[in-house]
Write a protein that holds these residues in place. Sequence first.
Motif, PDB file in Angstrom:
ATOM      1  N   ILE A  68       0.838  -1.199   0.000  1.00 37.71           N
ATOM      2  CA  ILE A  68       0.000   0.000   0.000  1.00 37.71           C
ATOM      3  C   ILE A  68       0.878   1.257   0.000  1.00 37.71           C
ATOM      4  N   GLU A  69       0.259   2.391  -0.245  1.00 36.96           N
ATOM      5  CA  GLU A  69       0.924   3.676  -0.090  1.00 36.96           C
ATOM      6  C   GLU A  69       0.346   4.362   1.143  1.00 36.96           C
ATOM      7  N   VAL A  70       1.184   5.088   1.874  1.00 36.84           N
ATOM      8  CA  VAL A  70       0.738   5.770   3.090  1.00 36.84           C
ATOM      9  C   VAL A  70       0.997   7.262   2.948  1.00 36.84           C
ATOM     10  N   ASP A  71      -0.054   8.052   3.144  1.00 45.36           N
ATOM     11  CA  ASP A  71       0.066   9.507   3.143  1.00 45.36           C
ATOM     12  C   ASP A  71      -0.222  10.041   4.547  1.00 45.36           C
ATOM     13  N   PHE A  72       0.310  11.228   4.844  1.00 50.43           N
ATOM     14  CA  PHE A  72       0.109  11.859   6.147  1.00 50.43           C
ATOM     15  C   PHE A  72      -0.635  13.177   5.970  1.00 50.43           C
ATOM     16  N   GLN A  73      -1.711  13.312   6.714  1.00 53.07           N
ATOM     17  CA  GLN A  73      -2.451  14.571   6.669  1.00 53.07           C
ATOM     18  C   GLN A  73      -1.655  15.685   7.317  1.00 53.07           C
ATOM     19  N   SER A  74      -0.895  15.348   8.361  1.00 44.02           N
ATOM     20  CA  SER A  74      -0.080  16.327   9.070  1.00 44.02           C
ATOM     21  C   SER A  74       1.366  15.845   9.119  1.00 44.02           C
ATOM     22  N   PRO A  75       2.325  16.710   8.769  1.00 40.92           N
ATOM     23  CA  PRO A  75       3.738  16.321   8.837  1.00 40.92           C
ATOM     24  C   PRO A  75       4.164  15.901  10.242  1.00 40.92           C
ATOM     25  N   LEU A 101      -8.167   5.582   0.922  1.00 40.51           N
ATOM     26  CA  LEU A 101      -8.337   6.415  -0.259  1.00 40.51           C
ATOM     27  C   LEU A 101      -8.274   5.546  -1.518  1.00 40.51           C
ATOM     28  N   GLU A 102      -8.377   6.201  -2.664  1.00 42.07           N
ATOM     29  CA  GLU A 102      -8.266   5.461  -3.918  1.00 42.07           C
ATOM     30  C   GLU A 102      -6.809   5.074  -4.177  1.00 42.07           C
ATOM     31  N   ASN A 103      -6.612   4.258  -5.186  1.00 49.63           N
ATOM     32  CA  ASN A 103      -5.269   3.838  -5.615  1.00 49.63           C
ATOM     33  C   ASN A 103      -4.491   3.142  -4.500  1.00 49.63           C
ATOM     34  N   ASN A 104      -5.217   2.371  -3.686  1.00 49.19           N
ATOM     35  CA  ASN A 104      -4.578   1.545  -2.658  1.00 49.19           C
ATOM     36  C   ASN A 104      -3.747   2.387  -1.679  1.00 49.19           C
ATOM     37  N   THR A 105      -4.307   3.521  -1.277  1.00 54.13           N
ATOM     38  CA  THR A 105      -3.606   4.454  -0.401  1.00 54.13           C
ATOM     39  C   THR A 105      -4.334   4.593   0.933  1.00 54.13           C
ATOM     40  N   ILE A 106      -3.548   4.673   2.002  1.00 53.33           N
ATOM     41  CA  ILE A 106      -4.080   4.895   3.346  1.00 53.33           C
ATOM     42  C   ILE A 106      -3.653   6.288   3.808  1.00 53.33           C
ATOM     43  N   LEU A 107      -4.588   7.076   4.284  1.00 52.41           N
ATOM     44  CA  LEU A 107      -4.289   8.398   4.811  1.00 52.41           C
ATOM     45  C   LEU A 107      -4.283   8.346   6.335  1.00 52.41           C
ATOM     46  N   LEU A 108      -3.137   8.702   6.951  1.00 49.26           N
ATOM     47  CA  LEU A 108      -3.060   8.793   8.397  1.00 49.26           C
ATOM     48  C   LEU A 108      -3.333  10.235   8.792  1.00 49.26           C
TER      49      LEU A 108
END
Length: 330
Positions: A275-282, A317-324
């Motif tokens: 998966i891909e992991v994104d962060f809402q806050s740095p 989220l889409e494209n196999n992404t998780i938003l933390l």
Amino acid sequence: MTEKELQHLIDKYTSGRCNQKEQELMDKVLDGYNETEAPLIELEEETLIQDEIYSNIIKKRTIPTKTQPNTKYKWLKISAAIVLLLFSLSAVFYNVNPFAETEVIAQKFIIKSTEWGQRSTLKLQDGTKISLNAGSSIEFPESFNEHSTRDVKLIGEAFFEVAKNPNKPFIIHTENVTTQVLGTSFNVNAYDFSENISVTVRTGKVRVQSENKDGDINTVYLAPNQMAEYSKKGDELITSTVANENYLDWKNGIIRFNDITFLEASKMLTRWYGIEVDFQSPALKNCHITARYEKAKLHVVLESIKFATKGMDYEYLENNTILLKGSCNH
């Protein structure tokens, strides 16, 4: 050598344009004959071949009238000798002839790869067993029979159980680090994005070599429960003793977070689950976590992290992404 190539060599010889090897070859041919000997070719059909080659040579070479008869006889003998060379495929001619074709036997290489979130096990022709971690690839020849060593190339991480063969060392190439063994089991971690390349031995003895930026070679020998770690940034090879077999967690289906940041943990989740992991806050990237999961599904890991941090949440989220998102309040 084809007939066209032979004619080209004759043209070069008669016009004095042969290189050193070609000149030596022709001189060697001529040394085997002298003007008092009878012609080498006596059959009518072969004499016609002589005459044809001779006429081609004469066209390329100007000969004074008073010496023409003897020269003709000599060049007939030269032509005969060359024809014989063409039909017999002389070994000497083959070795020095610049037009000779060299047979190239292409060695077949095999590449096995895994995507993120995948792991696989394969067995090589010599009996060596390899467990390949996620996001890794290994290249090896179809057979080691024609080689004095058993060489493979690794990108990523793999655990090797090398079949013993004292006559053929097994060598793993990873960037500027090579690992050589005769028969043992060990783990190699050499991801492109990692700052280090590590080799950890489980059984047997391993030789690890690294080449620094100046071309100097550093060599260390590892025993069981020892690790050699090459720092790409520091350009040095350091050895240490490992207290446990945590380096084999990935092989045993275990995810272990040893007081690491969320950013480091996210990279492990990417490798493990694809998966891909994104962060809402740095700020979330610097939160720390300590946990251990064995053969756990992704949602179980995420729920556990959410519970432990008491403030972090996640979203698919889409494209196999998780938003933390959220914050960490231990």
